[in-house]
Scaffold this active site. Structure first.
Site, PDB file in Angstrom:
ATOM      1  N   SER A  14      44.136 -57.775  16.424  1.00 25.93           N
ATOM      2  CA  SER A  14      43.712 -57.138  17.663  1.00 25.93           C
ATOM      3  C   SER A  14      44.661 -57.500  18.806  1.00 25.93           C
ATOM      4  CB  SER A  14      42.257 -57.516  17.973  1.00 25.93           C
ATOM      5  OG  SER A  14      41.706 -56.649  18.942  1.00 25.93           O
ATOM      6  N   ASP A 133      38.454 -47.231  13.014  1.00 19.17           N
ATOM      7  CA  ASP A 133      38.483 -48.118  14.184  1.00 19.17           C
ATOM      8  C   ASP A 133      37.872 -47.402  15.386  1.00 19.17           C
ATOM      9  OD1 ASP A 133      39.125 -49.876  16.275  1.00 19.17           O
ATOM     10  OD2 ASP A 133      41.005 -50.466  15.322  1.00 19.17           O
ATOM     11  N   HIS A 189      37.411 -51.711  12.966  1.00 22.13           N
ATOM     12  CA  HIS A 189      38.389 -52.563  13.634  1.00 22.13           C
ATOM     13  C   HIS A 189      38.487 -53.921  12.942  1.00 22.13           C
ATOM     14  CE1 HIS A 189      40.935 -53.886  16.868  1.00 22.13           C
ATOM     15  NE2 HIS A 189      40.128 -54.879  17.184  1.00 22.13           N
TER      16      HIS A 189
END
Length: 234
Positions: A14, A133, A189
């Site tokens: 991330s 995501d 994600h």
């Protein structure tokens, strides 16, 4: 950092990917980064405040933050504000956003060839995008794809962006040398199966026994042990 003198790998999760890229591009005199593996990185920015949701509180908070996202106070106190990029407010983004415009060499009069040289020196850049995501808007930012300036559609594929065609950070050079690997996995994600992890990520970490690895999943705390550094969330 004698333990890393022969080079090391970075695995970014991330927003930790942006920290990792900052290490590559901004740090003088550091040991070389060999392979950079990015899972769910907002490399071209994100057009929504991450990790909130769709409830009424999140909608109100999102609207409030968006209205002040490029203020000095928010830029200094909210980490995601450094990579929020609203396509309908590009001039303000370039002027006030403190981190991503510099990282991506987006400001014409401030482009730094050293950042490009350092980033393009990577042996491999592995860009992993999660098909479902919902945190990164758009998900294609994991591959440096993004919206066109001034609009929220269509999504511009990475090889059609100015960052790529004008090669602001060396991404095109890396790609043309066969050192960029665009990978699409199922899941949300940061979702990746153990089998995909072993198949996609591990080979880039075991090629050279002398090369250490650094994991960058979050943004705040540094913990060093046995030559492995983890940046974790609070």
């Amino acid at each position: 950092m004698k333990a890393l003198s022969k080079g090391y790998n970075i695995v970014g999760l991330s927003q930790g990917n942006l920290i990792g890229r900052g290490v590559v591009e901004f740090c003088d005199g550091g040991p070389p980064v060999k392979n950079f593996i990015s899972l769910g990185g907002p490399h071209a920015g994100t057009a929504s405040v991450p990790l909130c949701g769709s409830g009424i509180f999140c909608i109100l908070a999102d609207d409030l933050i968006k209205s002040e996202i490029y203020s000095d106070y928010v830029q200094a106190h909210l980490a995601p504000s450094g990579y929020l990029k609203f396509p309908n407010d590009i001039p303000h983004y370039l002027e006030k956003c403190r981190f991503l415009p510099k990282l991506n060499n987006e400001i014409p009069e401030k482009r730094n060839t050293t950042y490009k040289e350092r980033f393009s020196s990577l042996h491999n850049l592995v860009l992993i995008m999660s098909e479902n995501d919902k945190v990164l808007i758009p998900k294609e930012t994991s591959w440096f794809g993004y919206y066109p300036d001034g609009a929220f559609k269509p999504i511009v594929p990475v090889r059609q962006t100015k960052l790529y065609t004008e090669d602001w950070i060396g991404l095109k050079a890396l790609d043309e040398a066969g050192r960029v690997h665009f990978v699409n996995v199922s899941g949300g994600h940061l979702g990746i199966s153990k089998s995909d992890l072993k198949r996609i990520i591990v080979p880039f970490l075991v090629d050279e026994a002398s090369v250490k690895s650094i994991v960058m999943p979050g943004c705040l705390d540094f913990h060093a042990q046995s030559h492995k550094i983890t940046i974790g969330n609070k």
